[in-house]
Design a protein around this motif. Structure first.
Motif: not given
Length: 366
Positions: A187-199, A39-49
């Motif tokens: 949210s990206v900074a606090s994720s387990s892998d910020p670089e992977a999340m940015k990608k 759900a955290d990843q989904q929220q991050i993607l939804q915000k970016s979209l």
């Protein structure tokens, strides 16, 4: 040599085809984005979209602001020009009005009775009529110019009000983007892998811009096109229209509408409408793409009596898009229908949806 000649001819044939294919290129189909793991990843993607879409709205509103400012400048120039023109009209109209006030035209009318012969009477009358016609032309021209200026002033007031609304909307959208960007960065900074999340965000954004929006618009375009033929479908559907004295009603069953859509476009083989509790839900899937639209119908009387569809919620591949995207699609594609195309002398007064049925009440418009 013969083989070389064949190769040359083959190249001559292929080059124009290659150029044509480049001119009519299709959207680049990127690899499917990674499905959010939680759900955290989904929220991050939804915000970016949402940021991408609101940024697009900011660009659209900024252009609208510039266009409106240009329109106001053009109106100001035209108004100044009209005001200069009307000065001479005003002077000529004033001369005519003073002539009537001072009784000069009455004197002309009196002269008619002083004619000593029929030919003299006709001659005097022709002069009198010529003066009267010229007076009318002068006064009508002044009245027309005055009305033009008044209309332009009202149009400018309307444009200024529109510009104020546009500026407020622009400020609001910019504030939304700043707030969302802060949330996203955190949210990206606090994720387990910020670089992977940015990608992941970059991949999904590219996928949406190159494939997602194209597919969403393709469905909306197909729906809009199908709605053009809905009045004919209702007219030919036995029992869809009922009368009771001066009132009419139209009942559209969910299954009938879905069959109608499938008959209009193969896109709707895996896409359908559902009516319940004054809510309309349209949803479907195609390969790895999924789309869900939630909305409602309302009665509108301007500029004509119509039953318009409003997009309340739009979900693409499980991610909800912002309200700006809903409004944009609503403005770009007409998913409503017009009762007077079904029965010319009636107007819709109420629309409800429940229990797999869309129900429309109408009354005589005469």
């Amino acid at each position: 040599m013969k083989a070389a000649g064949k190769h040359v001819r083959l190249i001559v044939l292929l080059v124009p085809l290659l150029l044509l294919s480049m001119l009519h290129s299709q959207p680049v189909l990127l690899a499917d984005p990674v499905t959010p793991e939680n759900a955290d990843q989904q929220q991050i993607l939804q915000k970016s979209l949402s940021i991408v879409e609101i940024d697009r709205e900011i660009e659209r509103v900024s252009k609208q602001q510039n266009d409106t400012q240009t329109e106001i400048k053009q109106l100001q120039d035209r108004l100044t020009e009209k005001q200069d023109q009307i000065k001479s009209r005003q002077e000529r109209a004033g001369t005519v009005i003073r002539a009537y006030y001072m009784g000069e035209r009455d004197n002309l009318f009196t002269i008619l009775f002083s004619a000593k012969s029929l030919s003299n009477l006709l001659e005097i009358y022709s002069y009198y009529e010529m003066i009267m016609d010229q007076d009318r032309i002068v006064l009508d021209a002044y009245q027309s110019e005055y009305k033009n200026i008044r209309d332009m002033q009202q149009q400018m007031e309307k444009s200024y009000a529109q510009l104020t609304t546009i500026k407020e909307n622009l400020l609001k959208q910019r504030e939304r983007v700043v707030a969302l960007q802060k949330e996203l960065d955190s949210s990206v900074a606090s994720s387990s892998d910020p670089e992977a999340m940015k990608k992941l965000i970059k991949e999904f954004t590219s996928y949406w811009e190159n494939v997602g929006m194209y597919e969403v618009k393709r469905y909306f375009s197909a729906l809009s096109s199908a709605m053009d033929d809905l009045p004919e479908f209702i007219q030919n559907k036995k029992g869809a229209i009922r009368t009771n004295g001066t009132t009419y009603s139209i009942d559209i069953q969910e299954k009938d509408l879905n069959e109608f859509l499938k008959s209009k476009n193969k896109l709707f083989d895996n896409f359908g409408f559902h009516f319940s509790d004054n809510k309309v839900i349209a949803a479907g899937e195609s390969g790895n793409l999924s789309l869900q639209v939630e909305g409602h119908y309302s009665i509108e009387n301007e500029p004509e009596n119509s039953i318009l569809f409003h997009v309340d919620k739009l979900v693409f591949n499980g991610l909800e898009l912002p309200d700006t995207t809903c409004r944009q699609l609503e403005d770009e594609f007409d998913l409503g229908f017009y009762p007077q195309q079904i029965v010319s002398f009636v107007k819709a007064t109420e629309v409800t949806s429940n229990d797999q049925m869309l129900h429309v009440k109408l009354k005589l418009s005469m």
